[in-house]
Enzyme design. Sequence first.
Site, PDB file in Angstrom:
ATOM      1  N   SER A 142       0.863  -1.189   0.000  1.00  0.00           N
ATOM      2  CA  SER A 142       0.000   0.000   0.000  1.00  0.00           C
ATOM      3  C   SER A 142       0.898   1.237   0.000  1.00  0.00           C
ATOM      4  CB  SER A 142      -0.849  -0.004   1.272  1.00  0.00           C
ATOM      5  OG  SER A 142      -1.460   1.244   1.478  1.00  0.00           O
ATOM      6  N   TYR A 155      -1.021  -0.659  10.565  1.00  0.00           N
ATOM      7  CA  TYR A 155      -1.190  -1.087   9.159  1.00  0.00           C
ATOM      8  C   TYR A 155      -0.028  -0.556   8.325  1.00  0.00           C
ATOM      9  CZ  TYR A 155      -3.437  -1.287   4.500  1.00  0.00           C
ATOM     10  OH  TYR A 155      -3.730  -1.505   3.176  1.00  0.00           O
TER      11      TYR A 155
HETATM   12  N1  LIG Z   1      -8.899  -0.984  -0.019  1.00  0.00           N
HETATM   13  C1  LIG Z   1      -7.938  -0.099  -0.173  1.00  0.00           C
HETATM   14  O1  LIG Z   1      -8.176   1.098  -0.271  1.00  0.00           O
HETATM   15  C2  LIG Z   1      -6.508  -0.563  -0.232  1.00  0.00           C
HETATM   16  C3  LIG Z   1      -5.508   0.392  -0.454  1.00  0.00           C
HETATM   17  C4  LIG Z   1      -4.181  -0.017  -0.534  1.00  0.00           C
HETATM   18  C5  LIG Z   1      -3.866  -1.362  -0.395  1.00  0.00           C
HETATM   19  N2  LIG Z   1      -4.870  -2.259  -0.169  1.00  0.00           N
HETATM   20  C6  LIG Z   1      -4.475  -3.671  -0.013  1.00  0.00           C
HETATM   21  O2  LIG Z   1      -5.122  -4.442  -1.004  1.00  0.00           O
HETATM   22  C7  LIG Z   1      -5.375  -5.745  -0.489  1.00  0.00           C
HETATM   23  C8  LIG Z   1      -6.850  -6.080  -0.645  1.00  0.00           C
HETATM   24  O3  LIG Z   1      -7.607  -5.100   0.048  1.00  0.00           O
HETATM   25  P1  LIG Z   1      -9.196  -5.060  -0.030  1.00  0.00           P
HETATM   26  O4  LIG Z   1      -9.573  -3.652  -0.018  1.00  0.00           O
HETATM   27  O5  LIG Z   1      -9.678  -5.943  -1.107  1.00  0.00           O
HETATM   28  O6  LIG Z   1      -9.581  -5.693   1.392  1.00  0.00           O
HETATM   29  P2  LIG Z   1     -10.948  -6.365   1.849  1.00  0.00           P
HETATM   30  O7  LIG Z   1     -12.071  -6.023   0.957  1.00  0.00           O
HETATM   31  O8  LIG Z   1     -11.081  -6.076   3.309  1.00  0.00           O
HETATM   32  O9  LIG Z   1     -10.647  -7.939   1.667  1.00  0.00           O
HETATM   33  C9  LIG Z   1      -9.641  -8.529   2.440  1.00  0.00           C
HETATM   34  C10 LIG Z   1      -9.530  -9.991   2.043  1.00  0.00           C
HETATM   35  O10 LIG Z   1      -8.572 -10.609   2.919  1.00  0.00           O
HETATM   36  C11 LIG Z   1      -9.174 -11.760   3.522  1.00  0.00           C
HETATM   37  N3  LIG Z   1      -8.657 -11.957   4.859  1.00  0.00           N
HETATM   38  C12 LIG Z   1      -8.583 -11.048   5.877  1.00  0.00           C
HETATM   39  N4  LIG Z   1      -8.094 -11.640   6.987  1.00  0.00           N
HETATM   40  C13 LIG Z   1      -7.834 -12.938   6.657  1.00  0.00           C
HETATM   41  C14 LIG Z   1      -7.353 -14.046   7.390  1.00  0.00           C
HETATM   42  N5  LIG Z   1      -7.007 -13.954   8.679  1.00  0.00           N
HETATM   43  N6  LIG Z   1      -7.256 -15.241   6.757  1.00  0.00           N
HETATM   44  C15 LIG Z   1      -7.607 -15.366   5.442  1.00  0.00           C
HETATM   45  N7  LIG Z   1      -8.075 -14.350   4.712  1.00  0.00           N
HETATM   46  C16 LIG Z   1      -8.206 -13.143   5.311  1.00  0.00           C
HETATM   47  C17 LIG Z   1     -10.672 -11.428   3.538  1.00  0.00           C
HETATM   48  O11 LIG Z   1     -11.446 -12.603   3.544  1.00  0.00           O
HETATM   49  P3  LIG Z   1     -12.202 -13.208   4.828  1.00  0.00           P
HETATM   50  O12 LIG Z   1     -12.712 -12.061   5.641  1.00  0.00           O
HETATM   51  O13 LIG Z   1     -13.262 -14.066   4.211  1.00  0.00           O
HETATM   52  O14 LIG Z   1     -11.163 -14.007   5.536  1.00  0.00           O
HETATM   53  C18 LIG Z   1     -10.832 -10.739   2.185  1.00  0.00           C
HETATM   54  O15 LIG Z   1     -10.970 -11.708   1.174  1.00  0.00           O
HETATM   55  C19 LIG Z   1      -4.892  -5.738   0.957  1.00  0.00           C
HETATM   56  O16 LIG Z   1      -3.577  -6.225   1.026  1.00  0.00           O
HETATM   57  C20 LIG Z   1      -4.914  -4.271   1.308  1.00  0.00           C
HETATM   58  O17 LIG Z   1      -4.034  -3.945   2.362  1.00  0.00           O
HETATM   59  C21 LIG Z   1      -6.172  -1.910  -0.096  1.00  0.00           C
END
Ligand SMILES: NC(=O)c1ccc[n+]([C@@H]2O[C@H](COP(=O)([O-])OP(=O)(O)OC[C@H]3O[C@@H](n4cnc5c(N)ncnc54)[C@H](OP(=O)(O)O)[C@@H]3O)[C@@H](O)[C@H]2O)c1
Length: 290
Positions: A142, A155
């Site tokens: 990120s 984070y």
């Molecule tokens: N959203 C943003 O603005 C943003 C910005 C920069 C970077 N990112 C990065 O992009 C990536 C995806 O983000 P996102 O926005 O798609 O997040 P999200 O919608 O919250 O989804 C997170 C995913 O991770 C899984 N997960 C969380 N804890 C877990 C665990 N203990 N075991 C197995 N699976 C787990 C969740 O599935 P379950 O809950 O079903 O386990 C879900 O599939 C992350 O690395 C995040 O840091 C996001």
Amino acid sequence: MTTLAGKTVLLTGASRGLGVYIARALAIEKATVICVSRSKEGLDITCDQITNLGGKSISIPFDIKNVRKLSTLKKIINQFVGPVDILINNAAIEVCQFFTDYSLDEIQSVLETNLLSPIELTRLFLPSMLERRSGHIVNIASLAGKKGVAYSSVYSASKAGLIMWSDAIRQELVGTGVEISVICPGYIYQEASVSKNGLTTPHLAGISTPTYTTNAVIKAIKQNKAEIIVNKELITEFFTRLLFAIGQLYSPFVDAIYRWIDIPKFNRMRLEKQQHIDDSMIKSVVGKRG
Ligand SMILES: NC(=O)c1ccc[n+]([C@@H]2O[C@H](COP(=O)([O-])OP(=O)(O)OC[C@H]3O[C@@H](n4cnc5c(N)ncnc54)[C@H](OP(=O)(O)O)[C@@H]3O)[C@@H](O)[C@H]2O)c1
């Protein structure tokens, strides 16, 4: 690795958000996707979408936070699927808090899910890639790991760790046939987590959509990119990199820019909104009991 066709990809966080976009793109590239996350229902929906695109997948509900049990995940994959060609560490959690309000459990959860688990998964799957002299690891980090973000300090620390660890082992992997990339999106619009809270992301913070981020993942694998900063336009990516370079020389200047584009304010609003949701949930549970 110039093509993903016929490759086996282990993708964490495939049940929702960005992971679903990446899973669909992998299916279009004709890779077999091993989808991992805790929610079986979410994984089933993703696997249905892959099937509809003519792709192949297998879902394994697993809590990757249990770092010591990841060897069990490896055994399941070895037994039912076979060697993994590409590992995409996408699963992560974010807890917004003023630093002293974090509990130790929250700090551990964030660091275990976002940093320790990708490191341990790589430790488990890398030897087989090295033996076959072929493989690619993609770590979804990120911009919060390039410049600390207020009210999301743990984070930020987890993502900074992921970026620096990727940077270090990339140098160990030179000449082995195995490659590693790190992807740094800003706030992701649309279905991903930040936009779900109903707050408007500061526009000047740049635009990363799930589609741009997914394209960056595929490009990183096919063109062996060390690090991609995801942004809508190359020019914005250049200015973001320039800003971080200036931050290396004089971080208070970039702190001021972050205040000017409202990033600390936005994260504080996310924190307040989360606290409001938590309070309402407590009230509704107490109300039901009363
Ligand atoms: N959203 C943003 O603005 C943003 C910005 C920069 C970077 N990112 C990065 O992009 C990536 C995806 O983000 P996102 O926005 O798609 O997040 P999200 O919608 O919250 O989804 C997170 C995913 O991770 C899984 N997960 C969380 N804890 C877990 C665990 N203990 N075991 C197995 N699976 C787990 C969740 O599935 P379950 O809950 O079903 O386990 C879900 O599939 C992350 O690395 C995040 O840091 C996001």
